[in-house]
Scaffold this motif. Structure first.
Motif, PDB file in Angstrom:
ATOM      1  N   LEU A  28       0.784  -1.154  -0.189  1.00 42.41           N
ATOM      2  CA  LEU A  28      -0.033  -0.090   0.123  1.00 42.41           C
ATOM      3  C   LEU A  28       1.275   1.191   0.022  1.00 42.41           C
ATOM      4  CD1 LEU A  28      -2.656  -0.911   2.505  1.00 42.41           C
ATOM      5  CD2 LEU A  28      -3.154  -1.111  -0.201  1.00 42.41           C
ATOM      6  N   PRO A  29       1.825   1.624   0.699  1.00 41.54           N
ATOM      7  CA  PRO A  29       3.106   2.480   0.449  1.00 41.54           C
ATOM      8  C   PRO A  29       3.520   2.726  -0.060  1.00 41.54           C
ATOM      9  CG  PRO A  29       3.189   1.304   2.702  1.00 41.54           C
ATOM     10  CD  PRO A  29       2.350   0.471   2.005  1.00 41.54           C
ATOM     11  N   LEU A  30       3.680   2.115  -1.338  1.00 40.92           N
ATOM     12  CA  LEU A  30       3.862   1.193  -2.593  1.00 40.92           C
ATOM     13  C   LEU A  30       3.632   2.102  -4.074  1.00 40.92           C
ATOM     14  CD1 LEU A  30       6.747  -1.882  -3.294  1.00 40.92           C
ATOM     15  CD2 LEU A  30       6.935   1.024  -2.048  1.00 40.92           C
ATOM     16  N   VAL A  31       1.831   2.332  -3.697  1.00 45.17           N
ATOM     17  CA  VAL A  31       0.700   2.478  -4.076  1.00 45.17           C
ATOM     18  C   VAL A  31       1.212   3.435  -4.045  1.00 45.17           C
ATOM     19  CG1 VAL A  31      -1.660   2.084  -4.936  1.00 45.17           C
ATOM     20  CG2 VAL A  31      -0.282   0.164  -4.354  1.00 45.17           C
ATOM     21  N   GLY A  32       0.519   4.049  -2.596  1.00 48.14           N
ATOM     22  CA  GLY A  32       0.724   5.911  -2.406  1.00 48.14           C
ATOM     23  C   GLY A  32       2.466   6.277  -3.104  1.00 48.14           C
ATOM     24  N   ILE A  33       2.937   6.016  -3.068  1.00 45.91           N
ATOM     25  CA  ILE A  33       3.953   6.152  -3.816  1.00 45.91           C
ATOM     26  C   ILE A  33       4.216   6.555  -5.517  1.00 45.91           C
ATOM     27  CG2 ILE A  33       6.704   6.313  -3.770  1.00 45.91           C
ATOM     28  CD1 ILE A  33       6.691   5.682  -1.350  1.00 45.91           C
ATOM     29  N   GLY A  34       3.427   5.603  -5.490  1.00 42.99           N
ATOM     30  CA  GLY A  34       3.741   6.006  -6.940  1.00 42.99           C
ATOM     31  C   GLY A  34       2.448   6.976  -7.646  1.00 42.99           C
ATOM     32  N   ALA A  35       1.003   7.223  -6.849  1.00 40.76           N
ATOM     33  CA  ALA A  35      -0.174   7.402  -7.205  1.00 40.76           C
ATOM     34  C   ALA A  35       0.464   9.160  -6.684  1.00 40.76           C
ATOM     35  CB  ALA A  35      -0.549   7.744  -6.338  1.00 40.76           C
TER      36      ALA A  35
END
Length: 279
Positions: A28-35
């Motif tokens: 989930l943090p990786l998704v947030g960073i990517g977004a």
């Protein structure tokens, strides 16, 4: 009663559940960073692409600036100097905050008498003391360290004093009943009890100190991450400004993660069961 005559909700509960497709939490943090990076790219390279200066702050240009700073050696030198100043300010703030918190938490009348002054000083921005710090300490590291100390001391002092007030009075009475001196009560009862509060205050102090450090380095010093931002602005190297902002945020994130790990480790140690005594 057959399966066909069971109520609908019973037939659903009896049916085998499909395998879980839940996304792992660590992704989930990786998704947030990517977004966030995607939104950053969209704004700088698409929405405001017709503005020349805005394109200098794009992700691609930030990576270019990061490579330039790293290759020249400026990045490592500036980051190490900034972290050194932060640690110095935190060390001074920890001594003042812990000692002051123990006194204020243990002496009720002293806390009451100084509370208006405490509240007044808390409401003053640490950067407001910049002219005073420069006059008192000159230029260079001392005024920057002083401003970091002014920002970091209050979370530590407040957390320590509140931790002292939360010490179980029964533990104090038991220690006194066993003949413990004031020093022994402080060493074996008060200090172990306030350690989690002190660590929590230190974590808050790290964040505040790091936030104050960067603008403090824009006042009368010629080194550090804050100074490099001003230097890049004067040279119109806006892509390096973005790179420095990324570095500042990354270091701050790492420092907070380290403090959070130390706090969690301390809590885990307190939660461990005591081993049985071997006869």
């Amino acid at each position: 009663m057959t399966a066909t005559t069971l109520p609908t909700f019973l037939r659903r509960s009896a049916a085998p559940r499909p395998p879980s497709t839940r996304v792992p939490t660590w992704t989930l943090p990786l998704v947030g960073i990517g977004a966030a990076v995607g939104l950053w790219w969209l704004l700088t390279d698409m929405v405001f692409a017709d503005r020349a200066l805005v394109s200098q702050f794009s992700p691609a240009m930030a990576l270019t600036g990061l490579a330039e700073l790293a290759t020249s050696g400026t990045l490592l030198d500036s980051a190490s100097i900034s972290v050194f100043r932060l640690l110095c300010g935190l060390a001074i703030a920890a001594v003042i905050g812990i000692v002051g918190g123990l006194l204020l938490g243990g002496i009720g009348w002293l806390d009451t008498a100084t509370r208006p002054v405490q509240l007044f000083l808390k409401m003053v921005s640490p950067l407001s003391w910049a002219p005073v710090a420069i006059i008192a300490f000159g230029i260079g590291n001392p005024p920057v360290v002083a401003l970091v100390t002014a920002a970091a001391v209050w979370p530590i002092l407040t957390a320590t004093s509140e931790g002292v007030r939360r010490v179980d009075p029964g533990h104090r009475r038991v220690a006194h009943g066993l003949g413990a001196t004031r020093r022994e009560v402080l060493q074996h009862v008060v200090l172990p009890s306030v350690q989690p509060s002190v660590l929590s205050g230190l974590r808050s102090a790290i964040g505040l100190g790091w936030v104050v450090l960067v603008p403090a380095e824009m006042l009368g010093v010629t080194s550090g991450l804050g100074y490099q931002i001003l230097n890049a602005k004067d040279q119109l190297a806006y892509h390096q400004i973005t790179a420095l902002i990324l570095v500042i945020g990354t270091i701050g994130f790492a420092l907070d993660a380290l403090a959070r790990w130390a706090l969690a480790t301390r809590r885990d140690r307190r939660a461990l069961p005591m081993p049985d005594r071997v006869e």
